[in-house]
Design an enzyme around this catalytic site. Structure first.
Site, PDB file in Angstrom:
ATOM      1  N   ASN A  50       0.809  -1.221   0.000  1.00  0.00           N
ATOM      2  CA  ASN A  50       0.000   0.000   0.000  1.00  0.00           C
ATOM      3  C   ASN A  50       0.844   1.273   0.000  1.00  0.00           C
ATOM      4  O   ASN A  50       1.936   1.302   0.572  1.00  0.00           O
ATOM      5  CB  ASN A  50      -0.912   0.006   1.238  1.00  0.00           C
ATOM      6  CG  ASN A  50      -2.007  -1.039   1.151  1.00  0.00           C
ATOM      7  OD1 ASN A  50      -2.597  -1.244   0.094  1.00  0.00           O
ATOM      8  ND2 ASN A  50      -2.274  -1.718   2.255  1.00  0.00           N
ATOM      9  N   HIS A  64       2.936  -6.993   2.128  1.00  0.00           N
ATOM     10  CA  HIS A  64       2.105  -7.999   2.792  1.00  0.00           C
ATOM     11  C   HIS A  64       2.204  -9.307   2.018  1.00  0.00           C
ATOM     12  O   HIS A  64       2.111  -9.312   0.787  1.00  0.00           O
ATOM     13  CB  HIS A  64       0.627  -7.588   2.764  1.00  0.00           C
ATOM     14  CG  HIS A  64       0.273  -6.362   3.553  1.00  0.00           C
ATOM     15  ND1 HIS A  64      -0.350  -6.421   4.777  1.00  0.00           N
ATOM     16  CD2 HIS A  64       0.429  -5.047   3.280  1.00  0.00           C
ATOM     17  CE1 HIS A  64      -0.575  -5.192   5.219  1.00  0.00           C
ATOM     18  NE2 HIS A  64      -0.110  -4.342   4.323  1.00  0.00           N
ATOM     19  N   HIS A 117       6.301  -1.633   3.407  1.00  0.00           N
ATOM     20  CA  HIS A 117       6.113  -3.049   3.769  1.00  0.00           C
ATOM     21  C   HIS A 117       5.351  -3.772   2.678  1.00  0.00           C
ATOM     22  O   HIS A 117       4.475  -3.215   2.030  1.00  0.00           O
ATOM     23  CB  HIS A 117       5.402  -3.207   5.117  1.00  0.00           C
ATOM     24  CG  HIS A 117       4.132  -2.422   5.241  1.00  0.00           C
ATOM     25  ND1 HIS A 117       4.115  -1.073   5.519  1.00  0.00           N
ATOM     26  CD2 HIS A 117       2.833  -2.788   5.148  1.00  0.00           C
ATOM     27  CE1 HIS A 117       2.877  -0.647   5.588  1.00  0.00           C
ATOM     28  NE2 HIS A 117       2.069  -1.664   5.346  1.00  0.00           N
TER      29      HIS A 117
HETATM   30  P1  AMP Z   1      -0.928  -0.995   5.746  1.00  0.00           P
HETATM   31  O1  AMP Z   1      -2.381  -0.664   5.714  1.00  0.00           O
HETATM   32  O2  AMP Z   1      -0.440  -1.597   4.459  1.00  0.00           O
HETATM   33  O3  AMP Z   1      -0.067   0.170   6.216  1.00  0.00           O
HETATM   34  O4  AMP Z   1      -0.782  -2.166   6.814  1.00  0.00           O
HETATM   35  C1  AMP Z   1      -0.221  -2.024   8.087  1.00  0.00           C
HETATM   36  C2  AMP Z   1      -0.325  -3.352   8.757  1.00  0.00           C
HETATM   37  O5  AMP Z   1       0.460  -3.329   9.956  1.00  0.00           O
HETATM   38  C3  AMP Z   1      -1.747  -3.749   9.201  1.00  0.00           C
HETATM   39  O6  AMP Z   1      -2.119  -4.966   8.551  1.00  0.00           O
HETATM   40  C4  AMP Z   1      -1.649  -3.914  10.718  1.00  0.00           C
HETATM   41  O7  AMP Z   1      -2.426  -4.981  11.216  1.00  0.00           O
HETATM   42  C5  AMP Z   1      -0.161  -4.157  10.903  1.00  0.00           C
HETATM   43  N1  AMP Z   1       0.373  -3.811  12.209  1.00  0.00           N
HETATM   44  C6  AMP Z   1       0.162  -2.676  12.913  1.00  0.00           C
HETATM   45  N2  AMP Z   1       0.833  -2.699  14.076  1.00  0.00           N
HETATM   46  C7  AMP Z   1       1.510  -3.884  14.114  1.00  0.00           C
HETATM   47  C8  AMP Z   1       2.375  -4.521  15.054  1.00  0.00           C
HETATM   48  N3  AMP Z   1       2.727  -3.928  16.199  1.00  0.00           N
HETATM   49  N4  AMP Z   1       2.862  -5.749  14.758  1.00  0.00           N
HETATM   50  C9  AMP Z   1       2.513  -6.360  13.603  1.00  0.00           C
HETATM   51  N5  AMP Z   1       1.714  -5.817  12.672  1.00  0.00           N
HETATM   52  C10 AMP Z   1       1.212  -4.600  12.928  1.00  0.00           C
END
Ligand code: AMP
Ligand code: ZN
Length: 122
Positions: free
Chosen positions: A85, A98, A96
């Protein structure tokens, strides 16, 4: 810099780490869309697809290819989706990728249980 994923890389915030090398870090998403939902990040802070250097991106996809096979095998997945994203749809502002394993039977298990499964079968 106040970045959640930088804090995960440095160990200030705990994570379910499944892979690490000199350039990247992979850990289970805390709020998974599927069993084995993994986030693969560069250790260095880059914002998004525009910001990340091509050589780092190439390494990320090399590791992603290996993690895909590992996740599919260990979790008996029926498929796997990659998502990355940018902009308003990016919640955490550290690049990141996914990796979302797909299971026909979408029975979501606890992250800790999935972590134990991935760990145990090494
Ligand atoms: P995005 O919308 O692509 O920025 O996704 C961010 C992702 O980070 C989401 O799927 C969240 O569930 C994940 N996330 C947020 N905080 C943490 C954390 N502390 N450990 C692991 N994943 C996280
Ligand atoms: Zn960061």
């Amino acid at each position: 810099m106040d970045c959640l994923f930088c804090k995960i890389v440095s160990g200030k915030i705990p994570s379910y780490k499944i892979y690490e090398d000199e350039l990247v870090y992979a850990f289970l998403d805390i709020n998974p869309d599927s069993n084995g939902h993994t986030l693969l990040i560069p250790k260095k802070h880059y914002l998004d697809m525009n910001d990340i250097p091509l050589d780092t991106l190439t390494h990320i996809f090399k590791v992603a290819k290996e993690l895909k096979v590992m996740l599919e095998e260990k979790l008996n997945a029926d498929g796997l989706t990659f998502i990355q994203n940018n902009g308003d749809v990016q919640e955490v502002k550290h690049f990141h990728l996914h990796l979302k394993p797909y299971h026909k039977n979408n029975d979501i298990k606890d992250v800790k249980e999935i972590y134990e499964t991935l760990k145990d079968r090494d």
